[in-house]
Design a protein around this motif. Structure first.
Motif, PDB file in Angstrom:
ATOM      1  N   ALA A 129       0.847  -1.193   0.000  1.00  0.00           N
ATOM      2  CA  ALA A 129       0.000   0.000   0.000  1.00  0.00           C
ATOM      3  C   ALA A 129       0.879   1.239   0.000  1.00  0.00           C
ATOM      4  N   ASP A 130       0.271   2.355  -0.377  1.00  0.00           N
ATOM      5  CA  ASP A 130       0.957   3.641  -0.472  1.00  0.00           C
ATOM      6  C   ASP A 130       0.536   4.513   0.708  1.00  0.00           C
ATOM      7  N   MET A 131       1.494   4.881   1.552  1.00  0.00           N
ATOM      8  CA  MET A 131       1.145   5.677   2.730  1.00  0.00           C
ATOM      9  C   MET A 131       0.608   7.046   2.356  1.00  0.00           C
ATOM     10  N   PRO A 134      -3.659   7.361   2.914  1.00  0.00           N
ATOM     11  CA  PRO A 134      -3.962   6.725   4.198  1.00  0.00           C
ATOM     12  C   PRO A 134      -5.304   6.001   4.222  1.00  0.00           C
ATOM     13  N   ALA A 135      -6.313   6.562   3.570  1.00  0.00           N
ATOM     14  CA  ALA A 135      -7.626   5.915   3.569  1.00  0.00           C
ATOM     15  C   ALA A 135      -7.546   4.537   2.913  1.00  0.00           C
ATOM     16  N   GLY A 136      -6.843   4.461   1.791  1.00  0.00           N
ATOM     17  CA  GLY A 136      -6.685   3.178   1.126  1.00  0.00           C
ATOM     18  C   GLY A 136      -5.885   2.200   1.971  1.00  0.00           C
ATOM     19  N   ILE A 173      -0.806  13.092   6.166  1.00  0.00           N
ATOM     20  CA  ILE A 173      -0.736  11.641   6.290  1.00  0.00           C
ATOM     21  C   ILE A 173      -0.795  11.222   7.753  1.00  0.00           C
ATOM     22  N   VAL A 174      -0.013  11.895   8.602  1.00  0.00           N
ATOM     23  CA  VAL A 174       0.001  11.549  10.025  1.00  0.00           C
ATOM     24  C   VAL A 174      -1.367  11.828  10.651  1.00  0.00           C
ATOM     25  N   ALA A 180      -7.470   7.300  12.951  1.00  0.00           N
ATOM     26  CA  ALA A 180      -7.922   5.903  12.995  1.00  0.00           C
ATOM     27  C   ALA A 180      -7.380   5.137  14.191  1.00  0.00           C
ATOM     28  N   LEU A 181      -6.415   5.717  14.902  1.00  0.00           N
ATOM     29  CA  LEU A 181      -5.788   5.014  16.021  1.00  0.00           C
ATOM     30  C   LEU A 181      -6.594   5.192  17.295  1.00  0.00           C
TER      31      LEU A 181
END
Length: 268
Positions: A129-131, A134-136, A173-174, A180-181
């Motif tokens: 995956a590509d960071m 993030p959703a993907g 991205i962060v 989500a964490l």
């Protein structure tokens, strides 16, 4: 010659890949001639690079063992590269024998090799995956499963965000990953700094312009800002060997020569 099992069909062996160049610095063997040539030029320009990469791996070990000691049993290693030198699951299980790890990388070679490495480990998974999406990344089944119990997760972003351009916005991205964490989760991050060796930063960035991802070194202030929403743990964002060294005397008088900055933060 038979294609090696860790080389997926269609792999571009002519463009230096940042994960495989990193493998070169660490003395690994999962790389190609183009990767080795860029690594050779980079080390010629900056002879301390292999030491810096080893310092980054040492930071990973200390951070993972610390977080495992704090009770975290789930780890999301984003931009994991080729986990052949002290992979996260081995480090974490010294403290948490049932630790779960999901490795994420965009490089097919890193993904294929990682899958071979953990093929018989039911507590590990590897995701391509590509960071920068993030959703993907978060929607991948293995990642969603890691997050589903809403237990604290340690997100590891080690030496990867400097391969995200300003336009791609590493802070975004962060933020999206952090959202989500679950509460009590952690962020361990290291990043190439414009400080320490400013005399070689621009030349190094120019060299990586021909690699699979450009390099963007950032200031201390920019790196600290990536921890927005996390409570930074002591000693804050510091040079790699300064983060909770096992032997403070081993840090040496010039930790700035290691250039990279690192820190760990907790999500309230």
């Amino acid at each position: 010659m038979t294609r090696r099992r860790w080389v997926p069909e269609g792999t571009d062996q002519d463009v230096p890949n940042v994960a495989r160049v990193y493998d070169c610095y660490l003395g690994g063997s999962h790389n190609f001639a183009a990767d080795r040539e860029l690594a050779r030029e980079a080390v010629e320009m900056w002879p301390d690079l292999p030491l810096i990469m080893r310092a980054n791996r040492a930071f990973l070990r200390r951070a993972v063992q610390f977080l495992a000691g704090e009770g975290i049993t789930r780890f999301l290693d984003i931009g994991s590269g080729l986990p052949t030198f002290g992979p996260v699951h081995e480090v974490a299980r010294v403290v948490q024998p049932e630790a779960r790890v999901v490795y994420v990388d965009i490089d097919p070679v890193a993904v294929q090799h990682s899958r071979l490495l953990v093929a018989d480990d039911p507590l590990c998974a590897v995701v391509e995956a590509d960071m920068r999406d993030p959703a993907g990344l978060l929607a991948r089944p293995a990642v969603a499963e890691l997050l589903r119990p809403r237990e604290p997760v340690a997100a590891l972003l080690l030496a990867v965000l400097h391969f995200v351009t300003d336009e791609e916005d590493p802070a975004r991205i962060v933020r999206e990953l952090s959202a989500a964490l679950p509460a009590g989760s952690a962020l361990a991050l290291s990043h190439g700094s414009r400080e320490g060796r400013p005399d070689v930063v621009e030349k190094h960035e120019d060299l990586y312009a021909r690699a699979s991802a450009p390099l963007t070194m950032r200031t201390r202030e920019e790196i600290v800002a990536l921890f927005e929403g996390f409570r930074l743990l002591e000693p804050g964002v510091v040079y790699l060997p300064e983060w909770r060294p096992q032997d403070p005397a081993a840090v040496g008088p010039h930790p700035e020569l290691f250039s990279g900055l690192a820190g760990v933060g907790l999500k309230p």
